[in-house]
Design a protein around this motif. Structure first.
Motif, PDB file in Angstrom:
ATOM      1  N   ASN A  33       3.806   9.781  10.350  1.00 43.32           N
ATOM      2  CA  ASN A  33       3.086  10.342   9.186  1.00 43.32           C
ATOM      3  C   ASN A  33       1.626   9.929   9.106  1.00 43.32           C
ATOM      4  OD1 ASN A  33       5.517  11.516   8.170  1.00 43.32           O
ATOM      5  ND2 ASN A  33       6.121   9.504   7.426  1.00 43.32           N
ATOM      6  N   ALA A  34       1.162   9.094  10.033  1.00 41.25           N
ATOM      7  CA  ALA A  34      -0.215   8.607   9.944  1.00 41.25           C
ATOM      8  C   ALA A  34      -1.252   9.725   9.894  1.00 41.25           C
ATOM      9  CB  ALA A  34      -0.506   7.668  11.121  1.00 41.25           C
ATOM     10  N   PRO A  35      -1.130  10.772  10.710  1.00 36.38           N
ATOM     11  CA  PRO A  35      -2.146  11.849  10.620  1.00 36.38           C
ATOM     12  C   PRO A  35      -2.215  12.466   9.226  1.00 36.38           C
ATOM     13  CG  PRO A  35      -0.884  12.062  12.640  1.00 36.38           C
ATOM     14  CD  PRO A  35      -0.190  11.017  11.827  1.00 36.38           C
ATOM     15  N   GLY A  36      -1.045  12.644   8.606  1.00 35.16           N
ATOM     16  CA  GLY A  36      -1.049  13.219   7.259  1.00 35.16           C
ATOM     17  C   GLY A  36      -1.749  12.316   6.260  1.00 35.16           C
ATOM     18  N   TYR A  37      -1.449  11.001   6.322  1.00 43.32           N
ATOM     19  CA  TYR A  37      -2.101  10.077   5.392  1.00 43.32           C
ATOM     20  C   TYR A  37      -3.608  10.000   5.648  1.00 43.32           C
ATOM     21  CZ  TYR A  37       2.459   8.478   3.837  1.00 43.32           C
ATOM     22  OH  TYR A  37       3.710   8.423   3.295  1.00 43.32           O
ATOM     23  N   LEU A  38      -4.011  10.111   6.905  1.00 47.18           N
ATOM     24  CA  LEU A  38      -5.451  10.085   7.200  1.00 47.18           C
ATOM     25  C   LEU A  38      -6.147  11.313   6.609  1.00 47.18           C
ATOM     26  CD1 LEU A  38      -5.504   8.742  10.871  1.00 47.18           C
ATOM     27  CD2 LEU A  38      -6.171   7.547   8.787  1.00 47.18           C
ATOM     28  N   PHE A  39      -5.478  12.464   6.691  1.00 46.88           N
ATOM     29  CA  PHE A  39      -6.069  13.661   6.071  1.00 46.88           C
ATOM     30  C   PHE A  39      -6.121  13.525   4.546  1.00 46.88           C
ATOM     31  CE2 PHE A  39      -5.036  15.888  10.121  1.00 46.88           C
ATOM     32  CZ  PHE A  39      -6.293  16.436  10.338  1.00 46.88           C
ATOM     33  N   LEU A  40      -5.130  12.824   3.974  1.00 46.94           N
ATOM     34  CA  LEU A  40      -5.109  12.643   2.522  1.00 46.94           C
ATOM     35  C   LEU A  40      -6.073  11.566   2.049  1.00 46.94           C
ATOM     36  CD1 LEU A  40      -1.295  12.814   1.623  1.00 46.94           C
ATOM     37  CD2 LEU A  40      -3.074  14.397   0.893  1.00 46.94           C
ATOM     38  N   LEU A  41      -6.566  10.754   2.974  1.00 50.62           N
ATOM     39  CA  LEU A  41      -7.367   9.591   2.585  1.00 50.62           C
ATOM     40  C   LEU A  41      -8.584   9.950   1.726  1.00 50.62           C
ATOM     41  CD1 LEU A  41      -7.542   6.558   2.801  1.00 50.62           C
ATOM     42  CD2 LEU A  41      -8.896   6.841   4.896  1.00 50.62           C
ATOM     43  N   PRO A  42      -9.381  10.979   2.066  1.00 52.69           N
ATOM     44  CA  PRO A  42     -10.523  11.309   1.180  1.00 52.69           C
ATOM     45  C   PRO A  42     -10.089  11.663  -0.235  1.00 52.69           C
ATOM     46  CG  PRO A  42     -10.763  12.384   3.312  1.00 52.69           C
ATOM     47  CD  PRO A  42      -9.375  11.810   3.280  1.00 52.69           C
ATOM     48  N   TRP A  43      -8.968  12.407  -0.350  1.00 46.86           N
ATOM     49  CA  TRP A  43      -8.503  12.752  -1.693  1.00 46.86           C
ATOM     50  C   TRP A  43      -8.017  11.517  -2.438  1.00 46.86           C
ATOM     51  CZ3 TRP A  43      -3.953  12.200  -4.353  1.00 46.86           C
ATOM     52  CH2 TRP A  43      -3.873  12.892  -5.566  1.00 46.86           C
ATOM     53  N   LEU A  44      -7.303  10.634  -1.709  1.00 46.56           N
ATOM     54  CA  LEU A  44      -6.795   9.429  -2.366  1.00 46.56           C
ATOM     55  C   LEU A  44      -7.939   8.549  -2.852  1.00 46.56           C
ATOM     56  CD1 LEU A  44      -3.857   8.544   0.053  1.00 46.56           C
ATOM     57  CD2 LEU A  44      -3.677   9.426  -2.268  1.00 46.56           C
ATOM     58  N   ILE A  45      -9.004   8.432  -2.028  1.00 48.45           N
ATOM     59  CA  ILE A  45     -10.162   7.638  -2.441  1.00 48.45           C
ATOM     60  C   ILE A  45     -10.806   8.245  -3.689  1.00 48.45           C
ATOM     61  CG2 ILE A  45     -12.485   6.908  -1.773  1.00 48.45           C
ATOM     62  CD1 ILE A  45     -11.469   6.704   1.097  1.00 48.45           C
ATOM     63  N   PHE A  47      -9.353  10.257  -5.897  1.00 46.66           N
ATOM     64  CA  PHE A  47      -8.459  10.207  -7.059  1.00 46.66           C
ATOM     65  C   PHE A  47      -8.450   8.820  -7.693  1.00 46.66           C
ATOM     66  CE2 PHE A  47      -4.161   9.323  -8.723  1.00 46.66           C
ATOM     67  CZ  PHE A  47      -4.169  10.200  -9.788  1.00 46.66           C
ATOM     68  N   PHE A  48      -8.298   7.788  -6.859  1.00 48.03           N
ATOM     69  CA  PHE A  48      -8.214   6.440  -7.426  1.00 48.03           C
ATOM     70  C   PHE A  48      -9.598   5.916  -7.828  1.00 48.03           C
ATOM     71  CE2 PHE A  48      -4.235   6.598  -5.014  1.00 48.03           C
ATOM     72  CZ  PHE A  48      -3.360   6.160  -5.995  1.00 48.03           C
ATOM     73  N   GLY A  53      -9.157   5.432 -11.743  1.00 44.64           N
ATOM     74  CA  GLY A  53      -9.831   4.175 -12.070  1.00 44.64           C
ATOM     75  C   GLY A  53     -10.725   4.286 -13.299  1.00 44.64           C
ATOM     76  N   PRO A  54     -11.689   5.230 -13.326  1.00 42.53           N
ATOM     77  CA  PRO A  54     -12.516   5.384 -14.537  1.00 42.53           C
ATOM     78  C   PRO A  54     -11.707   5.723 -15.778  1.00 42.53           C
ATOM     79  CG  PRO A  54     -13.555   6.468 -12.667  1.00 42.53           C
ATOM     80  CD  PRO A  54     -12.184   6.040 -12.208  1.00 42.53           C
ATOM     81  N   ALA A  55     -10.625   6.487 -15.622  1.00 41.06           N
ATOM     82  CA  ALA A  55      -9.811   6.819 -16.800  1.00 41.06           C
ATOM     83  C   ALA A  55      -9.184   5.567 -17.401  1.00 41.06           C
ATOM     84  CB  ALA A  55      -8.734   7.833 -16.416  1.00 41.06           C
ATOM     85  N   LEU A  56      -8.659   4.694 -16.553  1.00 43.93           N
ATOM     86  CA  LEU A  56      -8.054   3.458 -17.060  1.00 43.93           C
ATOM     87  C   LEU A  56      -9.116   2.548 -17.675  1.00 43.93           C
ATOM     88  CD1 LEU A  56      -5.482   2.715 -14.208  1.00 43.93           C
ATOM     89  CD2 LEU A  56      -5.054   3.714 -16.457  1.00 43.93           C
ATOM     90  N   ILE A  57     -10.300   2.489 -17.065  1.00 44.71           N
ATOM     91  CA  ILE A  57     -11.383   1.685 -17.648  1.00 44.71           C
ATOM     92  C   ILE A  57     -11.793   2.258 -19.003  1.00 44.71           C
ATOM     93  CG2 ILE A  57     -13.797   1.005 -17.340  1.00 44.71           C
ATOM     94  CD1 ILE A  57     -13.280   0.934 -14.326  1.00 44.71           C
ATOM     95  N   SER A  58     -11.849   3.596 -19.095  1.00 43.72           N
ATOM     96  CA  SER A  58     -12.182   4.228 -20.369  1.00 43.72           C
ATOM     97  C   SER A  58     -11.135   3.902 -21.436  1.00 43.72           C
ATOM     98  CB  SER A  58     -12.288   5.746 -20.178  1.00 43.72           C
ATOM     99  OG  SER A  58     -12.375   6.406 -21.409  1.00 43.72           O
TER     100      SER A  58
END
Length: 319
Positions: A33-45, A47-48, A53-58
Motif C-alpha cells: 500500500n505504500a504507493p497509495g499512501y505516498l499519493f495521499l501524503l499531500p492531502w494528508l499534510i 488536511f492535518f 489542526g487550525p480547527a482544533l486550535i480555534s
C-alpha cells in the motif's frame, strides 16, 4: 520454529516470535500500500496541517481571551455566554444572515431551474449558452464584481439612471438600510450558474417517454412539470439547496466590499462572517471570534442534519 523455542541454546522467546510475525505483516502491508499512501501524503499534510489542526486550535482559543499579542488566557465559556446574553451585534448579524439565506437561496434555485429548463429545450449552441450563464458563478464572488455591483446600485449608478429614463427616482440602493440587503440578494441570484448546470444535468436524466405518455393522456405542461419533473428532480433540488444554503451562510466578500467592511448602513449588511472578521482583525479579539466561528459551524451542522432528516419525506429516489 517451535523446536527452536524448545532448544535452550539459541532459542527465541514467544514475544520475539510474535514481534517478528507482526513486523513481517506490517512490511507486507506497507509494500502493498505504500504507493497509495505516498499519493495521499499531500492531502494528508493539507488536511492535518491546514484544516484539522487550525480547527482544533480555534476550538481551544474560543475558550480563551486572546489578542494576538499576549498569550491566550483561559476564560472558560465566558465568550459563549457573552454572545448569548450581551452582544446586540450578534443578534443583528444573525438577523441579516438569516434574511439573506431565506431570500437568496430560493430565488437563486428558482431562477437557475427556469434557465435550465429553457436550455433543456434543445437549443442550438447549447454549450455556448451554458458557458455564458455559468460565467457569473465564477466571477460573482470576486472583489471586482462586488465593486462593479456597488457602482451599478449607487445613487448615481446605472440602475437609477435607467429608472430616471422612465420617470422614476430610485433610492440609493446600497446606502439605504431598507434596500441594501436586497442588493446583496440580487448579486447572489445573479450567480445562478453553478446550480443551473446541476439542474440541467438532472433534467437530462429524466426519461422523455414519460413526457410522451403524459402528453398522450392529455396532461398539460404545468401538470407534467408538477407530476414528473419536480418529483424526479428532488434529489438534485436537495443537493443544490444544501450546498447553496451553506454557501449563503458563508457569504463575505459582497458585504465587505459594498459596505466598505462596516456592515452598514445601520448594520443592514452585517453578515455573520463580516462581524466575525471585525472581531478578529478589527478588534483583535481572536478568542471571541473563534467562539463566533464555532457557533456558525454548529448552526450549519444543525441545518444540514435537519435537511437530511426531512429529506426522506420529499426527496424521491429510484429505489
Amino acid at each position: 520454529m517451535s523446536n527452536a523455542m524448545r532448544t535452550p541454546a539459541g532459542a527465541i522467546s514467544v514475544e520475539s516470535y510474535q514481534g517478528a510475525v507482526a513486523e513481517g505483516r506490517f512490511r507486507r502491508l506497507w509494500n502493498a500500500n505504500a504507493p497509495g499512501y505516498l499519493f495521499l501524503l499531500p492531502w494528508l499534510i493539507g488536511f492535518f496541517g491546514l484544516t484539522l489542526g487550525p480547527a482544533l486550535i480555534s476550538l481551544y482559543l474560543s475558550f480563551t481571551d486572546f489578542d494576538m499579542i499576549q498569550s491566550p488566557r483561559w476564560v472558560g465559556a465566558a465568550n459563549y455566554v457573552r454572545i448569548a446574553t450581551a452582544d446586540p451585534k450578534f443578534s443583528a448579524a444573525m438577523h441579516v444572515t438569516l434574511t439573506y439565506v431565506v431570500l437568496s437561496v430560493p430565488f437563486k434555485l428558482t431562477f437557475a431551474l427556469l434557465v435550465a429548463m429553457a436550455l433543456n429545450r434543445g437549443l442550438r449552441g447549447l454549450p455556448i449558452y451554458r458557458a455564458i450563464f455559468y460565467l457569473p458563478s465564477l466571477l460573482g464572488g470576486s472583489v471586482a464584481i462586488a465593486v462593479l455591483w456597488r457602482q451599478l446600485f449607487a445613487s448615481d449608478g446605472l440602475i437609477n439612471a435607467a429608472l430616471a429614463q422612465i420617470g422614476i427616482e430610485g433610492p440609493s440602493w446600497i446606502s439605504h438600510p431598507n434596500y441594501s440587503i436586497y442588493t446583496l440578494v440580487a448579486l447572489s441570484v445573479w450567480q445562478f450558474g453553478s446550480p443551473m448546470i446541476i439542474f440541467l444535468a438532472g433534467l437530462r436524466q429524466i426519461p422523455q417517454d414519460m413526457y410522451e405518455a403524459a402528453s398522450l393522456d392529455g396532461a398539460s405542461k404545468f401538470r407534467q412539470f408538477y407530476k414528473i419533473t419536480l418529483p424526479l428532480l428532488t434529489p438534485v433540488i436537495f443537493f443544490n439547496a444544501v450546498v447553496q444554503t451553506i454557501d449563503a451562510f458563508k457569504a463575505f466578500t459582497p458585504a465587505f466590499i459594498i459596505s466598505g467592511g462596516t456592515g452598514g448602513p445601520i448594520n443592514s449588511t452585517l453578515f455573520y462572517t463580516l462581524y466575525l472578521y471585525q472581531e478578529a482583525f478589527g478588534n483583535f479579539r481572536m478568542g471571541y471570534a473563534s467562539a463566533l466561528a464555532w457557533i456558525l459551524v454548529v448552526i450549519i451542522a444543525i441545518f444540514t442534519a435537519f435537511s437530511f432528516l426531512t429529506s426522506r419525506y420529499w426527496v424521491h429516489y429510484d429505489d
